[in-house]
Motif scaffolding. Structure first.
Motif, PDB file in Angstrom:
ATOM      1  N   PHE A 197       0.822  -1.210   0.000  1.00 37.06           N
ATOM      2  CA  PHE A 197       0.000   0.000   0.000  1.00 37.06           C
ATOM      3  C   PHE A 197       0.854   1.256   0.000  1.00 37.06           C
ATOM      4  CE2 PHE A 197       0.717  -0.946   4.487  1.00 37.06           C
ATOM      5  CZ  PHE A 197       0.895   0.297   5.078  1.00 37.06           C
ATOM      6  N   THR A 198       0.250   2.292  -0.554  1.00 37.84           N
ATOM      7  CA  THR A 198       0.769   3.653  -0.474  1.00 37.84           C
ATOM      8  C   THR A 198      -0.377   4.516   0.056  1.00 37.84           C
ATOM      9  OG1 THR A 198       0.054   4.252  -2.698  1.00 37.84           O
ATOM     10  CG2 THR A 198       2.240   3.240  -2.482  1.00 37.84           C
ATOM     11  N   GLN A 199      -0.186   5.802   0.105  1.00 37.08           N
ATOM     12  CA  GLN A 199      -1.268   6.681   0.554  1.00 37.08           C
ATOM     13  C   GLN A 199      -2.458   6.659  -0.406  1.00 37.08           C
ATOM     14  OE1 GLN A 199       0.311  10.621   1.238  1.00 37.08           O
ATOM     15  NE2 GLN A 199       1.044  10.080   3.281  1.00 37.08           N
ATOM     16  N   LYS A 200      -2.211   6.315  -1.664  1.00 37.35           N
ATOM     17  CA  LYS A 200      -3.269   6.397  -2.664  1.00 37.35           C
ATOM     18  C   LYS A 200      -3.758   5.046  -3.180  1.00 37.35           C
ATOM     19  CE  LYS A 200      -1.816  10.949  -4.364  1.00 37.35           C
ATOM     20  NZ  LYS A 200      -1.404  11.725  -5.565  1.00 37.35           N
ATOM     21  N   ARG A 201      -3.038   3.971  -2.875  1.00 35.28           N
ATOM     22  CA  ARG A 201      -3.364   2.716  -3.519  1.00 35.28           C
ATOM     23  C   ARG A 201      -3.072   1.531  -2.608  1.00 35.28           C
ATOM     24  NH1 ARG A 201      -0.870   0.764  -9.398  1.00 35.28           N
ATOM     25  NH2 ARG A 201      -1.929  -1.256  -9.492  1.00 35.28           N
ATOM     26  N   VAL A 202      -3.909   0.472  -2.728  1.00 37.98           N
ATOM     27  CA  VAL A 202      -3.670  -0.788  -2.036  1.00 37.98           C
ATOM     28  C   VAL A 202      -3.792  -1.916  -3.054  1.00 37.98           C
ATOM     29  CG1 VAL A 202      -4.320  -2.296  -0.121  1.00 37.98           C
ATOM     30  CG2 VAL A 202      -4.751   0.164   0.045  1.00 37.98           C
ATOM     31  N   SER A 203      -2.849  -2.862  -3.026  1.00 36.87           N
ATOM     32  CA  SER A 203      -2.869  -3.990  -3.944  1.00 36.87           C
ATOM     33  C   SER A 203      -2.807  -5.295  -3.158  1.00 36.87           C
ATOM     34  CB  SER A 203      -1.676  -3.935  -4.901  1.00 36.87           C
ATOM     35  OG  SER A 203      -1.701  -2.752  -5.678  1.00 36.87           O
ATOM     36  N   LEU A 204      -3.529  -6.301  -3.644  1.00 37.20           N
ATOM     37  CA  LEU A 204      -3.510  -7.633  -3.032  1.00 37.20           C
ATOM     38  C   LEU A 204      -2.400  -8.449  -3.674  1.00 37.20           C
ATOM     39  CD1 LEU A 204      -4.952  -9.638  -1.095  1.00 37.20           C
ATOM     40  CD2 LEU A 204      -6.321 -10.359  -3.073  1.00 37.20           C
ATOM     41  N   ASP A 205      -1.440  -8.894  -2.861  1.00 38.07           N
ATOM     42  CA  ASP A 205      -0.310  -9.670  -3.377  1.00 38.07           C
ATOM     43  C   ASP A 205      -0.477 -11.170  -3.150  1.00 38.07           C
ATOM     44  OD1 ASP A 205       0.927  -7.330  -4.150  1.00 38.07           O
ATOM     45  OD2 ASP A 205       2.026  -7.121  -2.280  1.00 38.07           O
ATOM     46  N   GLY A 206      -1.185 -11.544  -2.102  1.00 40.06           N
ATOM     47  CA  GLY A 206      -1.385 -12.964  -1.805  1.00 40.06           C
ATOM     48  C   GLY A 206      -2.533 -13.137  -0.842  1.00 40.06           C
ATOM     49  N   PHE A 207      -3.407 -14.102  -1.121  1.00 41.03           N
ATOM     50  CA  PHE A 207      -4.588 -14.308  -0.281  1.00 41.03           C
ATOM     51  C   PHE A 207      -4.564 -15.705   0.339  1.00 41.03           C
ATOM     52  CE2 PHE A 207      -8.963 -16.043  -0.009  1.00 41.03           C
ATOM     53  CZ  PHE A 207      -9.448 -15.220   0.997  1.00 41.03           C
ATOM     54  N   ASN A 208      -4.744 -15.767   1.673  1.00 40.46           N
ATOM     55  CA  ASN A 208      -4.983 -17.044   2.358  1.00 40.46           C
ATOM     56  C   ASN A 208      -3.810 -18.017   2.188  1.00 40.46           C
ATOM     57  OD1 ASN A 208      -6.768 -18.633   3.984  1.00 40.46           O
ATOM     58  ND2 ASN A 208      -7.349 -19.820   2.177  1.00 40.46           N
ATOM     59  N   ARG A 209      -2.592 -17.539   2.324  1.00 37.87           N
ATOM     60  CA  ARG A 209      -1.418 -18.405   2.219  1.00 37.87           C
ATOM     61  C   ARG A 209      -1.375 -19.387   3.379  1.00 37.87           C
ATOM     62  NH1 ARG A 209       3.675 -15.146   2.736  1.00 37.87           N
ATOM     63  NH2 ARG A 209       4.333 -17.216   3.391  1.00 37.87           N
ATOM     64  N   ILE A 210      -1.206 -20.681   3.060  1.00 35.03           N
ATOM     65  CA  ILE A 210      -1.154 -21.708   4.118  1.00 35.03           C
ATOM     66  C   ILE A 210      -0.022 -22.702   3.876  1.00 35.03           C
ATOM     67  CG2 ILE A 210      -3.571 -21.567   4.850  1.00 35.03           C
ATOM     68  CD1 ILE A 210      -4.155 -23.925   2.939  1.00 35.03           C
ATOM     69  N   GLY A 211       0.947 -22.337   3.037  1.00 31.70           N
ATOM     70  CA  GLY A 211       2.042 -23.246   2.747  1.00 31.70           C
ATOM     71  C   GLY A 211       2.882 -23.602   3.962  1.00 31.70           C
ATOM     72  N   HIS A 212       2.817 -22.793   5.011  1.00 32.82           N
ATOM     73  CA  HIS A 212       3.569 -23.059   6.234  1.00 32.82           C
ATOM     74  C   HIS A 212       2.891 -24.102   7.116  1.00 32.82           C
ATOM     75  CE1 HIS A 212       0.774 -19.708   6.689  1.00 32.82           C
ATOM     76  NE2 HIS A 212       0.622 -20.053   7.955  1.00 32.82           N
ATOM     77  N   LEU A 213       1.670 -24.509   6.750  1.00 38.23           N
ATOM     78  CA  LEU A 213       0.921 -25.501   7.523  1.00 38.23           C
ATOM     79  C   LEU A 213       0.895 -26.826   6.779  1.00 38.23           C
ATOM     80  CD1 LEU A 213      -2.177 -23.299   8.488  1.00 38.23           C
ATOM     81  CD2 LEU A 213      -0.140 -23.734   9.892  1.00 38.23           C
ATOM     82  N   THR A 214       1.200 -27.917   7.460  1.00 37.93           N
ATOM     83  CA  THR A 214       1.057 -29.235   6.837  1.00 37.93           C
ATOM     84  C   THR A 214      -0.427 -29.540   6.673  1.00 37.93           C
ATOM     85  OG1 THR A 214       1.133 -30.297   9.027  1.00 37.93           O
ATOM     86  CG2 THR A 214       3.219 -30.081   7.819  1.00 37.93           C
ATOM     87  N   SER A 215      -0.747 -30.492   5.804  1.00 41.84           N
ATOM     88  CA  SER A 215      -2.147 -30.764   5.467  1.00 41.84           C
ATOM     89  C   SER A 215      -2.988 -31.117   6.679  1.00 41.84           C
ATOM     90  CB  SER A 215      -2.235 -31.886   4.425  1.00 41.84           C
ATOM     91  OG  SER A 215      -1.619 -33.068   4.927  1.00 41.84           O
ATOM     92  N   ASP A 216      -2.393 -31.779   7.669  1.00 42.24           N
ATOM     93  CA  ASP A 216      -3.161 -32.178   8.847  1.00 42.24           C
ATOM     94  C   ASP A 216      -3.338 -31.022   9.841  1.00 42.24           C
ATOM     95  OD1 ASP A 216      -0.373 -32.261   9.319  1.00 42.24           O
ATOM     96  OD2 ASP A 216      -0.658 -33.538  11.063  1.00 42.24           O
ATOM     97  N   MET A 217      -2.739 -29.881   9.545  1.00 40.84           N
ATOM     98  CA  MET A 217      -2.860 -28.727  10.438  1.00 40.84           C
ATOM     99  C   MET A 217      -3.689 -27.610   9.818  1.00 40.84           C
ATOM    100  SD  MET A 217       0.889 -28.421  12.224  1.00 40.84           S
ATOM    101  CE  MET A 217       0.238 -27.362  13.522  1.00 40.84           C
ATOM    102  N   ARG A 218      -4.336 -27.877   8.694  1.00 41.24           N
ATOM    103  CA  ARG A 218      -5.118 -26.853   8.014  1.00 41.24           C
ATOM    104  C   ARG A 218      -6.577 -26.955   8.425  1.00 41.24           C
ATOM    105  NH1 ARG A 218      -2.228 -27.395   2.001  1.00 41.24           N
ATOM    106  NH2 ARG A 218      -0.159 -26.782   2.754  1.00 41.24           N
ATOM    107  N   THR A 219      -7.070 -25.876   9.024  1.00 37.76           N
ATOM    108  CA  THR A 219      -8.438 -25.861   9.537  1.00 37.76           C
ATOM    109  C   THR A 219      -9.126 -24.556   9.193  1.00 37.76           C
ATOM    110  OG1 THR A 219      -7.712 -24.941  11.669  1.00 37.76           O
ATOM    111  CG2 THR A 219      -7.830 -27.360  11.503  1.00 37.76           C
ATOM    112  N   TYR A 220     -10.455 -24.599   9.211  1.00 40.95           N
ATOM    113  CA  TYR A 220     -11.270 -23.396   9.073  1.00 40.95           C
ATOM    114  C   TYR A 220     -11.914 -23.039  10.415  1.00 40.95           C
ATOM    115  CZ  TYR A 220     -10.924 -24.232   4.042  1.00 40.95           C
ATOM    116  OH  TYR A 220     -10.456 -24.443   2.769  1.00 40.95           O
ATOM    117  N   ARG A 221     -12.217 -24.045  11.212  1.00 44.27           N
ATOM    118  CA  ARG A 221     -12.914 -23.853  12.492  1.00 44.27           C
ATOM    119  C   ARG A 221     -12.150 -24.585  13.582  1.00 44.27           C
ATOM    120  NH1 ARG A 221     -14.338 -20.477  10.225  1.00 44.27           N
ATOM    121  NH2 ARG A 221     -16.234 -20.068   9.074  1.00 44.27           N
TER     122      ARG A 221
END
Length: 236
Positions: free
Chosen positions: A212-236
């Motif tokens: 972000f700057t004072q005039k603009r915001v950009s999305l670079d990455g959404f919902n990154r979970i690569g740091h979690l193994t498959s058995d540690m990925r949860t929503y609730r």
């Protein structure tokens, strides 16, 4: 240009009397976020966190690895939408008047396994949120804002970063799924209902990144979970 890393809290104690605290898995997830950020050599210059216990416990796990010496600003605009109160209000609104809701409530009266119970509650949450957003509902007596009002609060948080953060800042914010959905809606100018539904796809301990700057915001990455193994990925 500045960087904003937004972390959703780790798994909390869903379907218990005290949801607002991390499970043992949630604490592990929080530390994995910290390790991941440290491995990326991310050095926060500013840290923000909501007032909820599950958010603050997540930050404590992260700070074992990064940002230990940075002053933390607690901002209630990072608190989650009060979905538990909303669910209670919506359940009473539709009980006996809607076949979908009545079927879910009947199922919840049965002897369900935990995962089955979570699925039924999730169905009820999704139905309730869709109605709440589409009909622009609010309930002042129960402390529940309209979705648009909630999003406006999140936008104020983002605008304050744009105004106040020096160029080159590295900001870390620990919050919840609804806030992340509202931030994403703002950046992408997404339809309001689509953005609300996006919140259901935000994993515990995920990382969403923006510049972000004072005039603009950009999305670079959404919902990154690569740091979690498959058995540690949860929503609730």
């Amino acid at each position: 240009m500045s960087q904003l890393s937004v972390v959703r809290h780790g798994q909390a104690m869903f379907l218990t009397d005290d949801y607002d605290r991390l499970s043992d898995l949630g604490k592990q997830q929080a530390e994995l976020v910290g390790r991941s950020l440290a491995a990326e050599q991310l050095v926060p210059t500013h840290i923000f966190v909501g007032a909820l216990q599950r958010q603050q416990q997540t930050l404590a796990g992260i700070q074992k690895y990064v940002g230990e010496t940075v002053d933390v600003v607690q901002d209630p605009l990072l608190n989650e939408f009060p979905f538990e109160a909303m669910l209670q209000v919506q359940t009473e609104r539709f009980r006996g008047r809607n076949r979908v809701v009545d079927a879910i409530l009947e199922a919840l009266q049965g002897d369900l396994e935990r995962d089955e119970r979570i699925r039924e509650v999730q169905r009820l949450l999704e139905f309730s949120i869709d109605d709440w957003v589409q009909n622009d509902r609010e309930d002042r007596a129960a402390g529940i804002p309209a979705w648009r009002e909630f999003v406006a609060g999140v936008q104020r948080f983002l605008s304050s970063l744009q105004r106040q953060m020096p160029s080159g800042s590295t900001v870390l914010a620990v919050t919840s799924g609804g806030v992340i959905a509202a931030l994403t809606q703002t950046v992408l100018e997404a339809p309001i209902l689509s953005a609300a539904r996006l919140g259901w796809r935000v994993n515990n301990a995920s990382i969403t990144q923006m510049t972000f700057t004072q005039k603009r915001v950009s999305l670079d990455g959404f919902n990154r979970i690569g740091h979690l193994t498959s058995d540690m990925r949860t929503y609730r």
